[in-house]
Design a protein around this motif. Sequence first.
Motif, mmCIF file in Angstrom:
data_model
loop_
_atom_site.group_PDB
_atom_site.id
_atom_site.type_symbol
_atom_site.label_atom_id
_atom_site.label_comp_id
_atom_site.label_asym_id
_atom_site.label_seq_id
_atom_site.Cartn_x
_atom_site.Cartn_y
_atom_site.Cartn_z
ATOM 1 N N VAL A 65 1.830 55.812 -143.535
ATOM 2 C CA VAL A 65 1.449 56.880 -144.797
ATOM 3 C C VAL A 65 2.983 57.182 -145.608
ATOM 4 C CG1 VAL A 65 1.424 59.199 -145.131
ATOM 5 C CG2 VAL A 65 0.173 57.870 -143.388
ATOM 6 N N THR A 66 4.371 56.927 -145.165
ATOM 7 C CA THR A 66 5.644 56.909 -146.165
ATOM 8 C C THR A 66 5.913 56.293 -147.288
ATOM 9 O OG1 THR A 66 7.059 56.646 -143.786
ATOM 10 C CG2 THR A 66 6.004 58.731 -144.795
ATOM 11 N N GLY A 67 5.718 54.855 -146.873
ATOM 12 C CA GLY A 67 6.211 53.310 -146.751
ATOM 13 C C GLY A 67 6.665 53.143 -146.903
ATOM 14 N N GLY A 81 -7.702 45.458 -139.833
ATOM 15 C CA GLY A 81 -6.140 44.798 -139.923
ATOM 16 C C GLY A 81 -6.190 43.031 -139.975
ATOM 17 N N VAL A 82 -7.591 42.726 -139.499
ATOM 18 C CA VAL A 82 -7.356 40.666 -139.957
ATOM 19 C C VAL A 82 -7.815 40.887 -141.315
ATOM 20 C CG1 VAL A 82 -8.508 39.431 -139.412
ATOM 21 C CG2 VAL A 82 -7.809 40.673 -137.985
ATOM 22 N N VAL A 83 -8.532 41.476 -142.170
ATOM 23 C CA VAL A 83 -8.646 41.396 -143.212
ATOM 24 C C VAL A 83 -8.442 42.047 -144.562
ATOM 25 C CG1 VAL A 83 -10.925 41.094 -144.562
ATOM 26 C CG2 VAL A 83 -10.978 40.645 -142.615
ATOM 27 N N SER A 84 -7.179 43.308 -144.143
ATOM 28 C CA SER A 84 -6.833 43.843 -145.155
ATOM 29 C C SER A 84 -5.602 43.518 -145.084
ATOM 30 C CB SER A 84 -7.061 45.213 -144.498
ATOM 31 O OG SER A 84 -6.966 45.307 -144.120
ATOM 32 N N GLY A 85 -4.320 43.294 -144.108
ATOM 33 C CA GLY A 85 -3.246 43.240 -144.043
ATOM 34 C C GLY A 85 -2.384 44.699 -143.533
ATOM 35 N N VAL A 86 -3.805 45.585 -143.933
ATOM 36 C CA VAL A 86 -2.831 47.221 -143.618
ATOM 37 C C VAL A 86 -3.502 47.720 -142.538
ATOM 38 C CG1 VAL A 86 -3.329 48.599 -145.124
ATOM 39 C CG2 VAL A 86 -3.514 46.782 -146.115
ATOM 40 N N GLY A 87 -2.318 48.295 -142.426
ATOM 41 C CA GLY A 87 -2.704 49.410 -140.962
ATOM 42 C C GLY A 87 -3.756 50.346 -141.406
ATOM 43 N N HIS A 88 -4.131 51.433 -139.971
ATOM 44 C CA HIS A 88 -5.358 52.044 -140.728
ATOM 45 C C HIS A 88 -4.657 53.520 -140.794
ATOM 46 C CE1 HIS A 88 -9.620 53.379 -138.927
ATOM 47 N NE2 HIS A 88 -9.253 54.435 -139.168
ATOM 48 N N ALA A 89 -3.905 53.833 -140.953
ATOM 49 C CA ALA A 89 -3.813 55.180 -141.142
ATOM 50 C C ALA A 89 -2.854 55.046 -143.282
ATOM 51 C CB ALA A 89 -2.075 55.872 -140.842
ATOM 52 N N ARG A 90 -2.447 53.335 -144.018
ATOM 53 C CA ARG A 90 -2.227 53.203 -145.484
ATOM 54 C C ARG A 90 -3.942 53.351 -146.423
ATOM 55 N NH1 ARG A 90 0.163 52.990 -149.468
ATOM 56 N NH2 ARG A 90 0.167 51.525 -151.000
ATOM 57 N N LEU A 91 -4.737 52.822 -145.201
ATOM 58 C CA LEU A 91 -6.142 52.631 -145.031
ATOM 59 C C LEU A 91 -6.733 54.014 -146.098
ATOM 60 C CD1 LEU A 91 -8.228 49.696 -143.496
ATOM 61 C CD2 LEU A 91 -7.310 49.528 -146.269
ATOM 62 N N ILE A 92 -6.248 54.655 -144.618
ATOM 63 C CA ILE A 92 -7.546 56.327 -144.579
ATOM 64 C C ILE A 92 -6.434 56.976 -146.530
ATOM 65 C CG2 ILE A 92 -7.285 58.491 -143.673
ATOM 66 C CD1 ILE A 92 -7.610 56.695 -140.731
ATOM 67 N N LEU A 93 -5.248 56.872 -146.537
ATOM 68 C CA LEU A 93 -4.839 56.880 -147.046
ATOM 69 C C LEU A 93 -4.499 56.670 -148.361
ATOM 70 C CD1 LEU A 93 -2.387 59.146 -149.081
ATOM 71 C CD2 LEU A 93 -0.538 57.118 -147.971
ATOM 72 N N ALA A 94 -4.718 55.627 -148.710
ATOM 73 C CA ALA A 94 -5.196 54.571 -150.229
ATOM 74 C C ALA A 94 -6.782 55.595 -150.161
ATOM 75 C CB ALA A 94 -5.029 53.660 -150.260
ATOM 76 N N ARG A 95 -7.538 55.399 -149.589
ATOM 77 C CA ARG A 95 -9.029 55.298 -149.803
ATOM 78 C C ARG A 95 -9.926 56.964 -150.005
ATOM 79 N NH1 ARG A 95 -10.560 52.377 -152.515
ATOM 80 N NH2 ARG A 95 -12.248 51.959 -152.220
ATOM 81 N N SER A 110 -6.034 62.411 -145.332
ATOM 82 C CA SER A 110 -4.657 61.828 -144.838
ATOM 83 C C SER A 110 -4.342 62.830 -143.761
ATOM 84 C CB SER A 110 -4.347 60.533 -145.341
ATOM 85 O OG SER A 110 -3.229 60.131 -144.681
ATOM 86 N N ALA A 111 -3.398 63.403 -144.573
ATOM 87 C CA ALA A 111 -2.201 64.475 -143.786
ATOM 88 C C ALA A 111 -3.612 65.001 -142.590
ATOM 89 C CB ALA A 111 -2.065 66.008 -145.075
ATOM 90 N N LEU A 112 -4.429 65.475 -142.821
ATOM 91 C CA LEU A 112 -5.947 65.564 -141.107
ATOM 92 C C LEU A 112 -5.816 64.674 -140.269
ATOM 93 C CD1 LEU A 112 -8.701 67.841 -143.189
ATOM 94 C CD2 LEU A 112 -6.188 68.622 -142.007
ATOM 95 N N THR A 113 -5.589 63.589 -140.554
ATOM 96 C CA THR A 113 -5.722 62.767 -139.923
ATOM 97 C C THR A 113 -4.861 62.070 -139.134
ATOM 98 O OG1 THR A 113 -7.327 61.618 -141.132
ATOM 99 C CG2 THR A 113 -6.803 60.256 -139.749
#
Length: 569
Positions: free
Chosen positions: A344-346, A104-118, A124-127
Amino acid sequence: MPRSAAVVAAESAVVDPAHLGDIHGAWGRLPVRERAPRRSRRARLAALAVVCGPGLVAMMADNDAGSVATYAQAGQDHGTRLLWMLLLLLPVLLVNQEMAARLGVVSGVGHARLILARFGRFWSALTLGDLMLLCGLTLVTEFLGVHLAAGALGVPTRPAVIVCALALLVATLTGSFRRWERAMYVLVAVDLALVPLAILGRGGGHVAARDLVVPGIGGGDANPIVLLLALAGTTVTSWQIFFQQSSVVDKRITPRWLAYERVETIVGAVLMAVAAAVVMLVTAAAFSGTAQAGHFSDAGAAAVGIGARLGSAARLLFAIVLLDGSLLGAMAVTLAASYACSEVTGARHSLHRDPRGAPFFYGVIAGMIAVAAVVAVIPGVAPGTLTVMVQALAGLLLPSATVFLLLLSNDTQVLGPWVNPPWLNWVASTVVAGLLLLSMVLVVTSLLPGIPLLPVCVVLGTLTAAGLLATGALTGWGRRSWARAEYLDTLRPTVRVLGAGDVVVLPRRSAPPSRLVQRRRAWRTPPLEELARPAITRGRMLAMLALRGYLALAAAVLGLRGVLLLLGR
């Protein structure tokens, strides 16, 4: 939005501009442009006080209604024989939450957003499905905890549930991160009721120190694996990962303050473990040698039993701890779910915004609280069995969440020089293997009730260890990260050829030893859409699908056990 904030947002992975700017904590403000290290102890403590919040709340909220009930069951049914689980799970909790905070500190992005992007929409839907299922069920247990605590305090239960639900909504809908955090600090302070509770429970202080370090279990359980899995799931949960990472982002903590975030996470984890031990010790002292020992039903009945043995003051204190944990847990769980859905929804998602500025974010919070409060007051719900089963489900789902956490923490495009060191990968992989071992023992002993427990543990433990070693060899967990390798390269000698064929070996000092530190200070994750999707090999894909299939089977077996327990079989 100020032009400077827009420029920073465009050059980083930050999604919501509200996540940029000065840190506004419950105890003050830290300017975003502060770069110089703080020299005096007073200045460092002041900075720590401002940074504190995400880790402390995540850890203390872990002692929620489900946790209090599970620790109470362990103390009532098994005495102090399961204290060693707390000592074992504490480093596990710290490893998981440190990785989440660093992401979170380094990316500035939440966990769900990172899973969706990567990893794409499928994973992402399963998680997200796992998280929403767990958060929904956990939130129901929180309001069941409010219901039971109100009964133990002699307060009308349904009005108490309604009042607490409204109080949670009011605390959240302020549109101020600072005001929300101050409300959480009030709830954290109420946990000090554990101190006099521990004093009142000292009459049963026949606890052996060996119970902290020697694995053992006792009591009347024919199969204690469900309780062990519940203890693991209630101490280390996947919603904590989502909550702390998103909360760190929302509080605007940057790599400049990561060391302070680590300190507050450690302090919170230690306080959480101490609180859990107090609950276990007090219930062990209250029920040891009584007819109720080994017959736990729910936290409300445990409060009544504590009052009968240790006095009415102990009953009231235990009920207050249960109520306070329920409120803390409910707030953290709903925020974890709302952050994830919004990421996830933006949709805009920040406690710095008011409900008009983030309607979807606050709508998810309000909807979850309303539904869970209604379900909790439906007659006929067995709170004790439901709570333990939900915590066991959390333990079952944790390996999947930890795998994604581990993959993201080794993603050099996201973390750059902040990726995991090899030792941390091995520790996290061992955690996953241990949790899978527990769940496999649960599945085998559920399908074959008469099978001896010790041989099953030995065989499955051997297979798990072999799988862990194979995973390390295939995935390269033991290889150096590029950041670590780069740092070591600065210390390697340089060979120079001089005149007349002379060769001299000089220490390589052209790059200073602090080069890694300098790179870390400058690194922030670039916009996620600019990053190349990580390559997922066929072997890794098959392994991830196999893990999902196995967890689905284990969850079905756990659900069947829960139904049989409810039917009294």
